[in-house]
Design a protein around this motif. Structure first.
Motif, PDB file in Angstrom:
ATOM      1  N   GLN A  60       1.226   5.818 -18.452  1.00  0.00           N
ATOM      2  CA  GLN A  60       1.492   4.516 -17.856  1.00  0.00           C
ATOM      3  C   GLN A  60       2.904   4.441 -17.263  1.00  0.00           C
ATOM      4  OE1 GLN A  60       0.632   1.694 -21.044  1.00  0.00           O
ATOM      5  NE2 GLN A  60      -1.447   1.419 -20.246  1.00  0.00           N
ATOM      6  N   PHE A  61       3.023   3.674 -16.182  1.00  0.00           N
ATOM      7  CA  PHE A  61       4.329   3.377 -15.583  1.00  0.00           C
ATOM      8  C   PHE A  61       4.194   2.076 -14.806  1.00  0.00           C
ATOM      9  CE2 PHE A  61       1.945   5.685 -12.439  1.00  0.00           C
ATOM     10  CZ  PHE A  61       2.346   5.191 -11.205  1.00  0.00           C
ATOM     11  N   TYR A  62       5.320   1.560 -14.356  1.00  0.00           N
ATOM     12  CA  TYR A  62       5.311   0.321 -13.588  1.00  0.00           C
ATOM     13  C   TYR A  62       5.625   0.595 -12.125  1.00  0.00           C
ATOM     14  CZ  TYR A  62       5.256  -2.564 -17.829  1.00  0.00           C
ATOM     15  OH  TYR A  62       4.896  -3.174 -19.004  1.00  0.00           O
ATOM     16  N   VAL A  63       4.952  -0.155 -11.245  1.00  0.00           N
ATOM     17  CA  VAL A  63       5.338  -0.199  -9.835  1.00  0.00           C
ATOM     18  C   VAL A  63       5.955  -1.574  -9.602  1.00  0.00           C
ATOM     19  CG1 VAL A  63       4.618  -0.027  -7.441  1.00  0.00           C
ATOM     20  CG2 VAL A  63       3.477   1.362  -9.183  1.00  0.00           C
ATOM     21  N   MET A  77      -8.240  -8.790  12.438  1.00  0.00           N
ATOM     22  CA  MET A  77      -9.572  -9.376  12.539  1.00  0.00           C
ATOM     23  C   MET A  77     -10.429  -8.775  11.441  1.00  0.00           C
ATOM     24  SD  MET A  77     -10.655  -7.371  16.056  1.00  0.00           S
ATOM     25  CE  MET A  77     -12.273  -8.133  16.176  1.00  0.00           C
ATOM     26  N   ASN A  78     -11.693  -9.168  11.389  1.00  0.00           N
ATOM     27  CA  ASN A  78     -12.589  -8.683  10.331  1.00  0.00           C
ATOM     28  C   ASN A  78     -12.606  -7.161  10.272  1.00  0.00           C
ATOM     29  OD1 ASN A  78     -13.341 -11.249   9.596  1.00  0.00           O
ATOM     30  ND2 ASN A  78     -15.187 -11.285  10.859  1.00  0.00           N
ATOM     31  N   GLY A  79     -12.253  -6.628   9.121  1.00  0.00           N
ATOM     32  CA  GLY A  79     -12.348  -5.191   8.907  1.00  0.00           C
ATOM     33  C   GLY A  79     -11.074  -4.413   9.128  1.00  0.00           C
ATOM     34  N   THR A  80     -10.139  -4.909   9.968  1.00  0.00           N
ATOM     35  CA  THR A  80      -8.963  -4.101  10.289  1.00  0.00           C
ATOM     36  C   THR A  80      -7.976  -4.019   9.129  1.00  0.00           C
ATOM     37  OG1 THR A  80      -7.889  -6.017  11.321  1.00  0.00           O
ATOM     38  CG2 THR A  80      -9.081  -4.519  12.766  1.00  0.00           C
ATOM     39  N   SER A  81      -8.035  -4.952   8.195  1.00  0.00           N
ATOM     40  CA  SER A  81      -7.105  -4.899   7.061  1.00  0.00           C
ATOM     41  C   SER A  81      -7.332  -3.666   6.202  1.00  0.00           C
ATOM     42  CB  SER A  81      -7.230  -6.165   6.203  1.00  0.00           C
ATOM     43  OG  SER A  81      -8.564  -6.310   5.736  1.00  0.00           O
ATOM     44  N   ALA A  82      -8.504  -3.035   6.339  1.00  0.00           N
ATOM     45  CA  ALA A  82      -8.770  -1.800   5.591  1.00  0.00           C
ATOM     46  C   ALA A  82      -7.893  -0.655   6.084  1.00  0.00           C
ATOM     47  CB  ALA A  82     -10.240  -1.421   5.716  1.00  0.00           C
ATOM     48  N   TYR A  83      -7.343  -0.791   7.305  1.00  0.00           N
ATOM     49  CA  TYR A  83      -6.479   0.247   7.886  1.00  0.00           C
ATOM     50  C   TYR A  83      -5.033  -0.239   7.785  1.00  0.00           C
ATOM     51  CZ  TYR A  83     -11.034   1.663   9.571  1.00  0.00           C
ATOM     52  OH  TYR A  83     -12.349   2.039   9.626  1.00  0.00           O
ATOM     53  N   SER A  84      -4.544  -0.306   6.560  1.00  0.00           N
ATOM     54  CA  SER A  84      -3.265  -0.968   6.301  1.00  0.00           C
ATOM     55  C   SER A  84      -2.061  -0.060   6.487  1.00  0.00           C
ATOM     56  CB  SER A  84      -3.258  -1.532   4.873  1.00  0.00           C
ATOM     57  OG  SER A  84      -3.519  -0.504   3.938  1.00  0.00           O
ATOM     58  N   ASP A 128      -3.991   5.203   0.553  1.00  0.00           N
ATOM     59  CA  ASP A 128      -4.553   3.851   0.503  1.00  0.00           C
ATOM     60  C   ASP A 128      -4.475   3.211  -0.884  1.00  0.00           C
ATOM     61  OD1 ASP A 128      -6.309   5.564  -0.684  1.00  0.00           O
ATOM     62  OD2 ASP A 128      -8.058   5.005   0.500  1.00  0.00           O
ATOM     63  N   TRP A 129      -3.475   3.609  -1.688  1.00  0.00           N
ATOM     64  CA  TRP A 129      -3.342   3.009  -3.022  1.00  0.00           C
ATOM     65  C   TRP A 129      -2.700   1.638  -2.887  1.00  0.00           C
ATOM     66  CZ3 TRP A 129      -5.201   3.902  -7.751  1.00  0.00           C
ATOM     67  CH2 TRP A 129      -4.635   3.194  -8.820  1.00  0.00           C
ATOM     68  N   LYS A 130      -3.458   0.589  -3.200  1.00  0.00           N
ATOM     69  CA  LYS A 130      -2.967  -0.777  -3.127  1.00  0.00           C
ATOM     70  C   LYS A 130      -2.422  -1.194  -4.484  1.00  0.00           C
ATOM     71  CE  LYS A 130      -4.352  -5.526  -2.079  1.00  0.00           C
ATOM     72  NZ  LYS A 130      -5.504  -6.410  -1.771  1.00  0.00           N
ATOM     73  N   THR A 148       0.835  -1.194   0.000  1.00  0.00           N
ATOM     74  CA  THR A 148       0.000   0.000   0.000  1.00  0.00           C
ATOM     75  C   THR A 148       0.873   1.248   0.000  1.00  0.00           C
ATOM     76  OG1 THR A 148      -1.747  -1.171   1.202  1.00  0.00           O
ATOM     77  CG2 THR A 148      -1.844   1.227   1.192  1.00  0.00           C
ATOM     78  N   ILE A 149       0.667   2.117  -0.998  1.00  0.00           N
ATOM     79  CA  ILE A 149       1.510   3.299  -1.144  1.00  0.00           C
ATOM     80  C   ILE A 149       0.629   4.552  -1.213  1.00  0.00           C
ATOM     81  CG2 ILE A 149       3.343   1.986  -2.267  1.00  0.00           C
ATOM     82  CD1 ILE A 149       2.414   3.041  -4.951  1.00  0.00           C
ATOM     83  N   THR A 150       1.266   5.692  -1.409  1.00  0.00           N
ATOM     84  CA  THR A 150       0.573   6.983  -1.378  1.00  0.00           C
ATOM     85  C   THR A 150       0.658   7.655  -2.738  1.00  0.00           C
ATOM     86  OG1 THR A 150       1.020   7.320   0.981  1.00  0.00           O
ATOM     87  CG2 THR A 150       0.626   9.291  -0.326  1.00  0.00           C
ATOM     88  N   TYR A 151      -0.410   8.366  -3.105  1.00  0.00           N
ATOM     89  CA  TYR A 151      -0.275   9.291  -4.228  1.00  0.00           C
ATOM     90  C   TYR A 151      -0.740  10.671  -3.769  1.00  0.00           C
ATOM     91  CZ  TYR A 151      -5.300   8.718  -5.295  1.00  0.00           C
ATOM     92  OH  TYR A 151      -6.674   8.689  -5.244  1.00  0.00           O
ATOM     93  N   VAL A 152      -0.135  11.706  -4.334  1.00  0.00           N
ATOM     94  CA  VAL A 152      -0.377  13.086  -3.920  1.00  0.00           C
ATOM     95  C   VAL A 152      -0.753  13.901  -5.149  1.00  0.00           C
ATOM     96  CG1 VAL A 152       0.556  15.083  -2.697  1.00  0.00           C
ATOM     97  CG2 VAL A 152       1.376  12.785  -2.125  1.00  0.00           C
ATOM     98  N   LEU A 153      -1.818  14.691  -5.034  1.00  0.00           N
ATOM     99  CA  LEU A 153      -2.264  15.547  -6.130  1.00  0.00           C
ATOM    100  C   LEU A 153      -1.889  16.990  -5.829  1.00  0.00           C
ATOM    101  CD1 LEU A 153      -5.829  14.040  -6.723  1.00  0.00           C
ATOM    102  CD2 LEU A 153      -3.655  13.346  -7.748  1.00  0.00           C
TER     103      LEU A 153
END
Length: 470
Positions: free
Chosen positions: A93-96, A378-385, A50-52, A37-42
């Protein structure tokens, strides 16, 4: 490459062959990452943490709204970064290159302006809030409710009400409609991250649509896309199928018949959630304002909440997608208000906490880097990665305790705050919340005039000491 002789060029053109085949194909740029999970900035200020990285997407697409002639887009990993200037119509386009994983072809697409707040719209909505059960939003929630996982996941769907039974009785006969193939293809597991991304995309983006006089679904055009920016719009992608489902199931008549029920729920919500009071308290605490709040809910939503903020023409609007208010006979009127207010407050709160946290990103990333010390899997916490998301969830719920200290009696706080702390630790997995919250409360009691920046720096210092001892 050396210049080709004129006769060779003529032969190639005559044969219909492009010169470019002889040139070395330019490789796409790339960045490296050790994390998923990485970050993008505008434009250097608007951070999305939360960019996966998803190599299976091919390409992994980020739509970017271009409010100006060019939008600066920067992707940031733990070890690398890359920046592009994007215009409307651009596809870049680019690669990660994630360590140990397949390289992810990533694509940025420049889109037209998303939000259109006219002067008339601003006049009508400035300083106000609304509570609504939108028609197309309810249709989206019904599609989820009759899906395979929607009949199992109580966080997505509240299955405890007579209304849910009526929904199932009316719409279950249409669960084999082709639109359900799409829903079931994307919502595949209970408490599954990818399934929830699609669920949020469905119900949030549905709020941008209305039924026209002919019974067709169209985008209202005020906010074209209301879901998270890292997801496509499933309503737009499946518009014909959704319209067909609505007509064949007689959805609009069902919605019309239940309008009195929706109105009753909306009135209860207004009673249980004094949003103007919450807004004024938060604006005083944080020192900045938002122009308008929209609370959007469905009687079918279990506990899956989200929020988005939109800005245009100098006007800010926050939209919250939450569950209905409910009254528990175990508690008195004020504790029930505290329970229900917490739902919307901790969504509004994110619009104040997150921008403030942006000033402390470095410290947050260092202190909360070891998720296992702060969050139980647990259920749901993976959303806060990310560390940022973990800290913000601690802080949004903690700030609500401070609001309760100001607005409710000591007796009611003594009842409610332990309930909230147990919910965070035992049901949601934020295992240090009780200690975090009590420290925050003690700081506020010592100095109710404490600035938000002092609260942040003190809580980050406290968290650093706790982390070091664990």
């Amino acid at each position: 490459m050396k210049s080709l002789p004129k006769y060779a060029l003529a032969l190639m053109l005559a044969a219909g062959t492009s010169v470019s085949y002889a040139q070395k194909v330019k490789e796409l740029p790339s960045i490296k990452s050790n994390v998923e999970t990485i970050t993008y900035v505008l434009n250097g200020t608007e951070r999305h943490t939360d960019w996966k990285i998803s190599p299976e997407q091919k390409p992994d697409r980020l739509p970017v709204e271009c409010k100006q002639k060019e939008t600066k887009v920067t992707f940031v990993t733990d070890v690398d970064s890359i920046t592009f200037n994007v215009k409307v119509g651009d596809t870049i386009q680019f690669y990660v290159l994630q360590k140990g994983k397949e390289k992810a072809l990533t694509e940025i697409v420049g889109l037209p302006k998303n939000v259109n707040f006219t002067k008339k719209y601003i006049r009508e909505h400035q300083g106000k809030f609304s509570v609504e059960v939108p028609e197309v939003h309810e249709l989206a929630n019904i599609l989820v409710a009759i899906s395979n996982i929607g009949q199992q996941d109580s966080n997505m769907v509240d299955m405890t009400t007579p209304y849910h039974k009526e929904v199932m009785a009316h719409f279950a006969p249409y669960k084999n409609h082709p639109i359900m193939d799409e829903v079931n293809r994307h919502i595949t597991k209970v408490f599954d991250n990818e399934s929830y991304w699609y669920y949020y995309a469905m119900k949030m983006n549905a709020c941008a649509y209305v039924f026209d006089k002919k019974g067709n679904i169209k985008n209202e055009g005020i906010i074209r896309k209301m879901g998270f920016s890292n997801q496509d719009d499933p309503i737009s992608a499946n518009l014909t199928l959704i319209e067909d489902f609505a007509k064949k199931s007689n959805f609009r008549e069902f919605y019309k018949q239940h309008q009195p029920y929706y109105n009753e729920l909306m009135q209860t919500y207004r009673t249980q959630n004094p949003i103007v009071q919450q807004q004024e308290w938060l604006e005083k605490m944080f020192g900045f304002k938002y122009g308008n709040y929209r609370v959007t809910f469905s009687p079918l939503v279990g506990g899956a909440h989200s929020t988005m903020g939109f800005e245009d023409n100098g006007f800010n609007q926050t939209v919250m997608f939450v569950k209905r208010a409910d009254l528990n006979p175990k508690y008195n009127e004020k504790v029930n208000e505290m329970r229900n207010t917490r739902v919307v407050f901790t969504e509004i709160d994110h619009n104040f906490v997150n921008p403030t946290s942006d000033k402390y990103t470095k410290q947050i990333n260092e202190i909360f880097a070891d998720r296992g010390k702060w969050v139980a899997e647990m259920n749901g916490t993976s959303a806060y990665s990310s560390p940022y998301n973990v800290f913000n969830e601690y802080m949004t719920w903690g700030i609500y305790s401070l609001y309760c200290l100001d607005k409710f009696s000591a007796e009611d706080n003594a009842t409610f705050i332990p309930i909230m702390e147990r919910q965070m630790e035992q049901r949601r997995g934020f295992i240090r919340f009780g200690d975090f919250n009590q420290k925050l409360i003690s700081l506020y009691k010592e100095n109710p005039q404490i600035s938000i920046d002092e609260l942040y720096t003190t809580m980050l210092d406290w968290s650093k000491d706790v982390q070091a001892k664990l």
